[in-house]
Design an enzyme around this catalytic site. Sequence first.
Site, mmCIF file in Angstrom:
data_model
loop_
_atom_site.group_PDB
_atom_site.id
_atom_site.type_symbol
_atom_site.label_atom_id
_atom_site.label_comp_id
_atom_site.label_asym_id
_atom_site.label_seq_id
_atom_site.Cartn_x
_atom_site.Cartn_y
_atom_site.Cartn_z
ATOM 1 C CG ASP A 42 -2.102 -0.893 1.071
ATOM 2 O OD1 ASP A 42 -2.558 -1.047 -0.066
ATOM 3 O OD2 ASP A 42 -2.560 -1.453 2.080
ATOM 4 C CD GLU B 233 -5.172 11.239 4.920
ATOM 5 O OE1 GLU B 233 -5.788 11.038 5.997
ATOM 6 O OE2 GLU B 233 -4.474 10.384 4.360
ATOM 7 C CB ALA C 288 -12.219 0.242 -0.128
ATOM 8 C CB THR D 7 -18.078 5.222 -2.259
ATOM 9 O OG1 THR D 7 -17.435 5.481 -0.991
ATOM 10 C CG2 THR D 7 -19.288 4.327 -2.033
ATOM 11 N NE ARG D 8 -12.087 4.449 -6.498
ATOM 12 C CZ ARG D 8 -11.757 5.324 -7.447
ATOM 13 N NH1 ARG D 8 -10.742 6.145 -7.264
ATOM 14 N NH2 ARG D 8 -12.433 5.392 -8.561
ATOM 15 C CG MET D 9 -17.376 9.498 -2.840
ATOM 16 S SD MET D 9 -18.163 10.400 -4.213
ATOM 17 C CE MET D 9 -19.711 9.510 -4.343
ATOM 18 C CE LYS E 25 -12.567 15.047 2.937
ATOM 19 N NZ LYS E 25 -13.654 14.599 3.803
#
Length: 720
Positions: free
Chosen positions: A339, A380, A408, A410-412, A425
Site C-alpha cells: 500500500d 487528512e 474503499a 465509493t472512494r469518497m 470529496k
Amino acid sequence: MTTLTETSASAKPPEHGHHRPAPKGAISIAQLVAALPGAFRKLDPRQMWRNPVMFIVEIGAALTTALAIAEPFLGGPRASGGAAVPASFTVGIAVWLWLTVVFANLAESVAEGRGKAQADSLRQTRTSTTAHRVEGYDPAADAAAERATVTELSSADLTLGDVVVVVAGELVPGDGDIVSGIASIDESAITGESAPVIRESGGDRSAVTGGTRVLSDRIVVRITSKPGETFVDRMIALVEGASRQKTPNELALNILLASLSIIFVIVTLTINPIAGYSAAAVSLPVLVALLVCLIPTTIGALLSAIGIAGMDRLVQRNVLAMSGRAVEAAGDVTILLLDKTGTITYGNRQAREFTPLVGVTVADLMRAAALSSLSDPTPEGKSIVDLAAESGFRHEGALAGDIVPFTAQTRMSGVDLPDGSQIRKGAGSAVIAWVETSAPAARTVLAELGEQVERISGVGGTPLVVASGDADGTRRILGLIYLKDIVKEGIAQRFSELRAMGIRTIMVTGDNPLTAKTIAAEAGVDDFLAEATPEDKLALIRREQEGGNLVAMTGDGTNDAPALAQADVGVAMNTGTSAAKEAGNMVDLDSDPTKLIDVVRIGKQLLITRGALTTFSIANDVAKYFAIIPAMFSGVFPGLAVLNVMQLNSPASAIMSAIIFNAIIIVALIPLAIRGVKYRPAAASSILGRNLLIYGLGGVIAPFIGIKLIDLLVSLIPGF
C-alpha cells in the site's frame, strides 16, 4: 444483574513484562544447559521416529549399547577387518552415538526454548477474568444497550457471538470486534509496547485481543473466538513449536534424507556378506559407526531447529506466523504488493492548498471542504479543517446532517446537510461519476479539472476533488484540495535490495494514475495499481499467481480479507479487524506495513540457511568416508592405505574420531542453525555460488582438520 452503566471494574490484573525474546546472537552455555532436559525427553522413540535419520542413529546406539553390555561375557570386542580394537572401543562408540542423538534433540530443544519465555508471559493473560455479557443487545441502537442487563460470568464460559461490555480498568475477556464505543487500550501484554492504542467501532481498528486492558472509556465487544482458540492461545502454541507443521520443502527434504538413509542401511547390511569371502568381516559396532557416518546426520539433526528458529526470528520482530509454511513461502515470494499510504509514504497527508474551478470562490470551496471534513477522523480530514481555519473558516457547535463515511468501494466521503444539499470529496473519477448521476459535467469543467489534477499529481501530491449538490438534485464540481504526501527516507534503497533478490514490487493505491506514477517513480517501485478497489487487488493477485508468481501483501480491513486469503503470504495488521487477522497467515503485532520487507528477508534467510547446512552436511560426509573406509579394511586390503590421507593413528582411533566429530559438529552448528546464515541481497546464482564455496568447500575441509585433531587426542588413550 446490573445495567451496563453500573458495571464495576474487575480486579486489577497483574502487570505483564515485556515478552520479546532477547536479541539474536550466539547461543550461551546456559541456554544449552537449560535445553538439556528437553533433549533427553525427546529420546522417547515415539517422538524420535518423526525424524527418520536420527531414529536410525538411536536404534544403532541401542544395539551398540546392548553389545557393549554383552561383550564382557563373550570374550571382549572382536577384531574388525583384521585389525584389533581396544576393550573400551564398543563402549566409546555407544556413548558417542547416544550423544549424537542427544545433541540433535538439543538443537530442536534450544530452538523451542527461545520461545518459552514469551509463552510463559503470554500465559499470564489467559487467567480467567470476569466478563459482563450483554443480554439482548441490539446492534442497531446502542442506546438500548444502556438499558439492557448484563450477566457476570467467567471469560472461559464465553461463546462465539456473545456480546460483552468492558469499561476502564477491566481486561478484555476474549478476542472480538468493537461494535460500539471507543477506548484507549494497553496491549503491552501482546505487543510488548507500553504506549496505549486507540480502538474504535466501525473501522479497520476495531479488533481487540483477550487479555489486553481497557484504560479509558467504555466499549461493547462481540466475541469472535471460542475458549481455547483465542489469538493468545494460538500464539502460545506457535511460539513453543507445539503446533508447528513441517513445510512442504521440509517434508520433501525429510523424505530425501530418509530415502538416502534406507539406501545406506542396505549398503551397510551387504558389506559383511560380500566381505566375508575375503575373511574381512566387520564387527557390528564398526558397521553402525559406518552407517552413522554415511547417512546425513548433520542436516537431519538440525532441520527441525532451522524451521523453528525461522519462526522465532519473526517473533523477535513481533510478527506471528500462523505456520512454518508461511515463513517458507515468504522466502520464495517474487511479488510484493505494498500500500502506498503508511508503507511507501508516511501516510499523514496534509492539506496544503484549496484550488477552486472557474466560477467558484475560494471561500465556497473552503467551506464545502471543511464541512465535509468536520466529522472525518483521518489526519487528512483534520488537516483540511485546520487549513480552512487558518484562512478564517469557523463552524460553531456540532455539525448537523448525515455523515457519509469513506469506503474503499465509493472512494469518497462527505455530508448530507439538513437543507437537502450534499457535499462530497474524494478521488476524481468517483466524484465525477457522482456528479454525472444528475447531469453530465461540462466539458470545459472537466478539462480545467484535468489540468489541475495533472498539476498536483505531477509534483507527487494527491488531489481530492470537492463537489456539491443542491436540494433540487443539481450537482457541480467546486474544485480541488492539494494533499501533500512524502515518500519515506531510504525506501528506494530497500526496493533496490528487493530487486536484487529478484522480487518485483507493486504499489497499490486509491490515487489517480498520475499521482501513483509520480510516487512510484520517486520510491523506485517496479509497477503500480492506481484507483484500486478490493476487487482490483484480488484480481491482480490472482493474475500474478496464474503467471507462476508467489505474492505477498499486507492488509488490515475486512475488505482486505479476500486478498489476504488469496495471497501466498498475507500479513494482517494487529490493529485490523478479526476478519483480516483470520484471513492472513501472519499477524504483525506492531501493525507496521513496511515489515513485510523484513518478513521476506527472514523467509529467504530460512531457505538459505537450510540449503547451506544441507550442502555442508553432504560435503562433511565425503571427508568422513576417507577416515572410516580405509580403517575398516586396511588390515585385509593394504592397498586401501593410500586412501588414509589423514594418516590417522589406527583403525580403531580413526573410527572413533569420525564418530566423535560427527557428534560434535552438530553442537558446533546449533548457533548457525538458530541465528541463520547471514543474508545479503543478491541474485540466486550468486548466493548459490557463495554457499557452495563457503559451506561446500568448508564442509570438506572441516572434517579433515577436526578428525585429525580428535585422532591425536584419541591416540593418547591406551589401546587406540
